[in-house]
Design a protein around this motif. Structure first.
Motif, PDB file in Angstrom:
ATOM      1  N   UNK A 123      -7.748  55.697 -46.079  1.00 53.82           N
ATOM      2  CA  UNK A 123      -6.683  56.126 -46.976  1.00 53.82           C
ATOM      3  C   UNK A 123      -6.393  54.987 -47.952  1.00 53.82           C
ATOM      4  N   UNK A 124      -5.768  55.329 -49.069  1.00 58.13           N
ATOM      5  CA  UNK A 124      -5.503  54.316 -50.084  1.00 58.13           C
ATOM      6  C   UNK A 124      -4.474  53.308 -49.579  1.00 58.13           C
ATOM      7  N   UNK A 125      -4.570  52.095 -50.083  1.00 57.38           N
ATOM      8  CA  UNK A 125      -3.698  51.042 -49.597  1.00 57.38           C
ATOM      9  C   UNK A 125      -2.228  51.277 -49.957  1.00 57.38           C
ATOM     10  N   UNK A 126      -1.922  51.703 -51.169  1.00 54.00           N
ATOM     11  CA  UNK A 126      -0.512  51.995 -51.460  1.00 54.00           C
ATOM     12  C   UNK A 126       0.060  53.078 -50.552  1.00 54.00           C
ATOM     13  N   UNK A 127      -0.760  54.064 -50.250  1.00 54.18           N
ATOM     14  CA  UNK A 127      -0.284  55.123 -49.361  1.00 54.18           C
ATOM     15  C   UNK A 127      -0.022  54.569 -47.973  1.00 54.18           C
ATOM     16  N   UNK A 128      -0.937  53.766 -47.496  1.00 52.74           N
ATOM     17  CA  UNK A 128      -0.741  53.151 -46.189  1.00 52.74           C
ATOM     18  C   UNK A 128       0.519  52.286 -46.189  1.00 52.74           C
ATOM     19  N   UNK A 129       0.703  51.579 -47.253  1.00 46.65           N
ATOM     20  CA  UNK A 129       1.886  50.727 -47.373  1.00 46.65           C
ATOM     21  C   UNK A 129       3.161  51.547 -47.237  1.00 46.65           C
ATOM     22  N   UNK A 130       3.156  52.692 -47.886  1.00 48.11           N
ATOM     23  CA  UNK A 130       4.310  53.583 -47.820  1.00 48.11           C
ATOM     24  C   UNK A 130       4.573  54.052 -46.388  1.00 48.11           C
ATOM     25  N   UNK A 131       3.512  54.462 -45.731  1.00 45.02           N
ATOM     26  CA  UNK A 131       3.677  54.962 -44.369  1.00 45.02           C
ATOM     27  C   UNK A 131       4.113  53.851 -43.410  1.00 45.02           C
ATOM     28  N   UNK A 132       3.549  52.680 -43.616  1.00 45.30           N
ATOM     29  CA  UNK A 132       3.934  51.552 -42.760  1.00 45.30           C
ATOM     30  C   UNK A 132       5.413  51.229 -42.922  1.00 45.30           C
ATOM     31  N   UNK A 133       5.881  51.338 -44.149  1.00 50.20           N
ATOM     32  CA  UNK A 133       7.305  51.108 -44.401  1.00 50.20           C
ATOM     33  C   UNK A 133       8.161  52.040 -43.559  1.00 50.20           C
ATOM     34  N   UNK A 134       7.797  53.310 -43.587  1.00 53.52           N
ATOM     35  CA  UNK A 134       8.569  54.297 -42.850  1.00 53.52           C
ATOM     36  C   UNK A 134       8.509  54.030 -41.351  1.00 53.52           C
ATOM     37  N   UNK A 135       7.335  53.699 -40.874  1.00 53.97           N
ATOM     38  CA  UNK A 135       7.179  53.416 -39.450  1.00 53.97           C
ATOM     39  C   UNK A 135       7.954  52.174 -39.040  1.00 53.97           C
ATOM     40  N   UNK A 136       7.914  51.169 -39.893  1.00 57.03           N
ATOM     41  CA  UNK A 136       8.628  49.934 -39.581  1.00 57.03           C
ATOM     42  C   UNK A 136      10.137  50.167 -39.630  1.00 57.03           C
ATOM     43  N   UNK A 137      10.560  50.989 -40.568  1.00 58.37           N
ATOM     44  CA  UNK A 137      11.978  51.323 -40.681  1.00 58.37           C
ATOM     45  C   UNK A 137      12.498  52.013 -39.432  1.00 58.37           C
ATOM     46  N   UNK A 138      11.619  52.722 -38.743  1.00 63.39           N
ATOM     47  CA  UNK A 138      12.012  53.404 -37.519  1.00 63.39           C
ATOM     48  C   UNK A 138      11.831  52.514 -36.299  1.00 63.39           C
TER      49      UNK A 138
END
Lengths: 114, 114
Positions: free
Chosen positions: B45-60
């Motif tokens: 998957x694209x890196x910006x997309x991964x970055x976005x998902x990681x943010x959400x996961x880390x936020x949780x």
DNA sequence: ACCACCTGTATGGTTTTTCTGACACATGAA
DNA sequence: TTCATGTGTCAGAAAAACCATACAGGTGGT
């Protein structure tokens, strides 16, 4: 055999729970069953909206509805929370994510796992 | 005292898990830690997309990232899955849903409960 | 200087979810 | 018949989630 939960099951379950309204709905249906019009009044949300949320919850197997006839002949749909219990850990996710289909599987049977 | 989970914690957690990509991400980070560029390649998957998902996961609180310096001086952000474990039942939901605030609380500290 | 890595973000568009306001149909009672 | 109750669904607007394509910055090596 006890149901090995699949990635799509898990996705449907967490997706169904990821909403404040739906959380309140299963909370309300945890002990006491209720029919949709009354439940809509209790939770102070519109009936079509509640109907939508109940659909999603039932599709995930977290809630079950049965259409019954009241004494005075009215058709009433009673809902209750199913006794689901899912323990979510990184290991479980690693397990189920192995076979993760990105396209949705054909309309599944509604079920909640142990 | 051990963290009594709140409704908003639960919401953030299930919301973070309600996505095929994010499920694969925590699955990939369950055993082995990894840095984002490599993880993006692994998961295709694209890196910006991964970055976005990681943010959400880390936020949780399901994932944690630490910025480290590799031997050759490159700044690399390593992520790993946190050892969370949440058992979800109608009773738990009924418990936490009592105090459910509809407006989001001020930017919370990231945490996963037991 | 250039290339190969790493990091982050912002813009803009698509898709999905969420929600309201109608509508249609049934029953029993006044 | 009209009213009050229950059921379900549809159309379209509003909001949120998702995603690709850029862009900007850093380091070290050739």
């Amino acid at each position: 055999m006890e149901d090995p939960i699949t990635a799509n099951d898990l996705l449907k379950i967490v997706g169904a729970l990821a909403n404040p309204h739906r959380l309140r709905i299963v909370a309300a249906l945890a002990g006491r069953r209720n029919y949709v019009s009354q439940l809509a009044r209790d939770l102070n949300i519109s009936r079509p909206l509640l109907h939508l949320h109940l659909q999603k919850l039932e599709g995930a197997g977290l809630v079950r509805g049965t259409l019954e006839l009241s004494e005075d002949g009215k058709a009433m749909k009673y809902f209750e929370a199913t006794p689901f219990s899912i323990r979510i850990t990184p290991e479980l996710i690693a397990l189920v994510a192995e076979n993760l289909t990105f396209d949705e599987p054909p309309p599944e049977s509604t079920e909640a796992a142990q």
